[in-house]
Design an enzyme around this catalytic site. Structure first.
Site, short mmCIF file in Angstrom:
data_model
loop_
_atom_site.label_atom_id
_atom_site.label_comp_id
_atom_site.label_asym_id
_atom_site.label_seq_id
_atom_site.Cartn_x
_atom_site.Cartn_y
_atom_site.Cartn_z
N GLU A 167 -2.42 -3.91 7.74
CA GLU A 167 -2.33 -3.24 9.03
C GLU A 167 -2.48 -4.17 10.23
O GLU A 167 -3.50 -4.13 10.94
CB GLU A 167 -3.35 -2.09 9.11
N GLU A 352 -1.57 2.67 0.75
CA GLU A 352 -2.70 3.55 1.08
C GLU A 352 -2.18 4.94 1.43
O GLU A 352 -1.18 5.08 2.14
CB GLU A 352 -3.52 3.05 2.28
C1 NOJ Z 1 -6.54 1.90 6.72
C2 NOJ Z 1 -7.40 0.74 6.36
O1 NOJ Z 1 -6.64 -0.25 5.73
C3 NOJ Z 1 -8.62 1.09 5.55
O2 NOJ Z 1 -9.47 0.00 5.59
C4 NOJ Z 1 -9.23 2.36 6.08
O3 NOJ Z 1 -10.44 2.65 5.47
C5 NOJ Z 1 -8.26 3.49 5.89
N1 NOJ Z 1 -7.03 3.20 6.61
C6 NOJ Z 1 -8.75 4.85 6.38
O4 NOJ Z 1 -8.94 4.81 7.75
#
Ligand code: NOJ
Length: 438
Positions: A167, A352
């Protein structure tokens, strides 16, 4: 009801976590300080005043975690390496104890038939490099290449699948733009420098890693929310969509910045703006949770970033405990937009997807039907795109430290009691086990 047979035989089923959110052992065995270690010490930055000093203590309990993965029948696991654990000051000497830890971790995964997917950067930059400007410093590309070399020398014999960066939008927007995340800088110019340098880093690291080993399977993970507005303000949507999505996806997919931000990037990065950014990644990581609503800001608004800000997600949506709207339809719209804009050649892996609830253990059980429902509905969408979507990693395996939101939101398939560190598989853990072993 979603079934494994809705996906191809080669579909990659997995789950994920990240180092700072789970490992703990923040100063053990020679680990250097990271920007999150430093950031969490400031008052008021984490909503419940917590930090990742202990988290799930997976540094010590990783064998328990891997046993639970094996019992679930998990075949792919995504985790991140904490850069300052293996190179305490970022660019200098290697910390053998840190190397040993990840070596044992990888070996234990492999011994249990679980393929490691390593995220090289999941936000815990060595503080020593932040002291030199962090991602605002164009030299970060070289620092990162050195880290890649160390990774390759020690783990490249056993790890094939790599997410180069997690991200870039959150690292730059929240880290350097709004100050919500480490290192806590609030500046539009800093944002433009960090975002551009991160894009350069992904590009150069990709070619560098390929030169070290041609058959590395390399991707980078991007936030992929659909940006919407309740105010019929398309300009705000265009700006926010760039800040959150296109300032990263456009460069990697096309080599150019979106029109609304082209000049700003040029002015903030005069020395490096001509750099090649288009990158033939082996896969692009999608990280979809919810749509995001935006609005144009007014002169006296407390919060504003390039003239836009977040706005409330309408109550027409069901929401998770973080107030994030549940909308598989928005996911579908995003995938269609992505294909329309960039074509269908790039393989997508969902690195994710998941949801947070305030799960509680009652009589040794956690009934998280809402999570099962969420995953099922999103998997149904991914199944429709099986020509391009090649894998799915549920976020996350364990409940963990949710950055500035502390320990309240629980995303895990496995509940973690942060006092006793006891792990309790939730109902969704067994559901996911049955789905992926079907
Ligand atoms: C994106 C992130 O990569 C992760 O670290 C985070 O916990 C999740 N989204 C949920 O917000």
């Amino acid at each position: 009801m979603v079934k494994k047979s809705d996906f191809s035989d080669k579909f990659i089923w997995g789950s994920a976590i990240a180092a700072y959110q789970t490992e703990g052992a923040h100063d053990k065995d020679g680990k250097g300080e990271s920007i999150w270690d430093r950031f969490c010490q400031q008052e008021g930055v984490i909503c419940d005043g917590t930090d990742g000093k202990v988290a799930c203590d997976s540094y010590h309990l990783y064998e328990t975690d891997i046993r639970l993965m094996a019992e679930m029948g998990l075949k792919n696991f995504r985790f991140s390496i904490c850069w300052p654990r293996i190179i305490p000051d970022g660019t200098g000497e290697v910390n053998e104890k840190g190397i040993d830890f990840y070596s044992r971790y990888i070996d234990t995964l492999l011994a249990n038939g679980i393929e490691p997917w390593v995220t090289l950067y999941h936000w815990d930059l060595p503080q020593a490099l932040q002291d030199k400007g962090g991602w605002e410093n164009p030299e970060c590309v070289e620092w990162f290449k050195y880290y890649c070399q160390v990774f390759h020398d020690h783990f490249g014999d056993r790890v094939k699948n790599i997410v180069i960066f997690n991200e870039p939008s959150i690292s730059s927007f929240f880290g350097y733009g709004t100050g919500f995340h480490a290192p806590g800088i609030k500046s539009e110019q800093a944002y433009l420098r960090a975002a551009h340098n991160i894009n350069r880093t992904i590009h150069d690291a990709y070619f560098f890693l390929k030169s070290l080993k041609a058959d590395y399977h390399l991707g980078a993970s991007y936030t992929t929310p659909l940006i919407k507005t309740a105010f019929d303000d398309q300009k705000a949507v265009e700006i926010f969509d760039s800040l959150w999505n296109r300032n990263y996806l456009d460069p990697v997919m096309t080599g150019e910045y979106p029109d609304v931000f082209k000049d700003a990037f040029k002015e903030a990065n005069p020395d490096t703006i001509g750099a090649e950014l288009k990158t033939p990644l082996d896969f692009i990581g999608f990280q979809y949770y919810s749509p995001i609503y935006t609005k144009a800001t007014k002169e006296n608004d407390e919060y504003s970033f390039f003239g836009v800000w977040f706005s409330e997600t309408p109550d027409t949506f069901d929401k998770t405990s973080m107030g994030w709207g549940i909308s598989p339809e928005s996911l579908e719209e995003f995938i269609n937009d992505f294909h329309a804009r960039y074509g269908k050649e790039m393989p997508i892996i969902v690195t994710e997807n998941g949801c947070a609830y305030e799960d509680k253990v009652t009589d040794g059980k956690v009934n998280d039907d809402l999570r099962i429902d969420y995953v099922e509905k999103h998997l149904e969408i991914f199944a429709k795109y099986s020509d391009t979507v090649k894998g799915y990693f549920y976020w996350s395996l364990l409940d963990n430290f949710e950055w500035a939101d502390g320990y309240g939101p629980r995303f895990g398939l496995i509940h973690v009691d942060y006092e006793s560190l006891v792990r309790t598989p939730k109902k969704s853990y067994f559901w996911y086990r049955d789905l992926i072993s079907e």
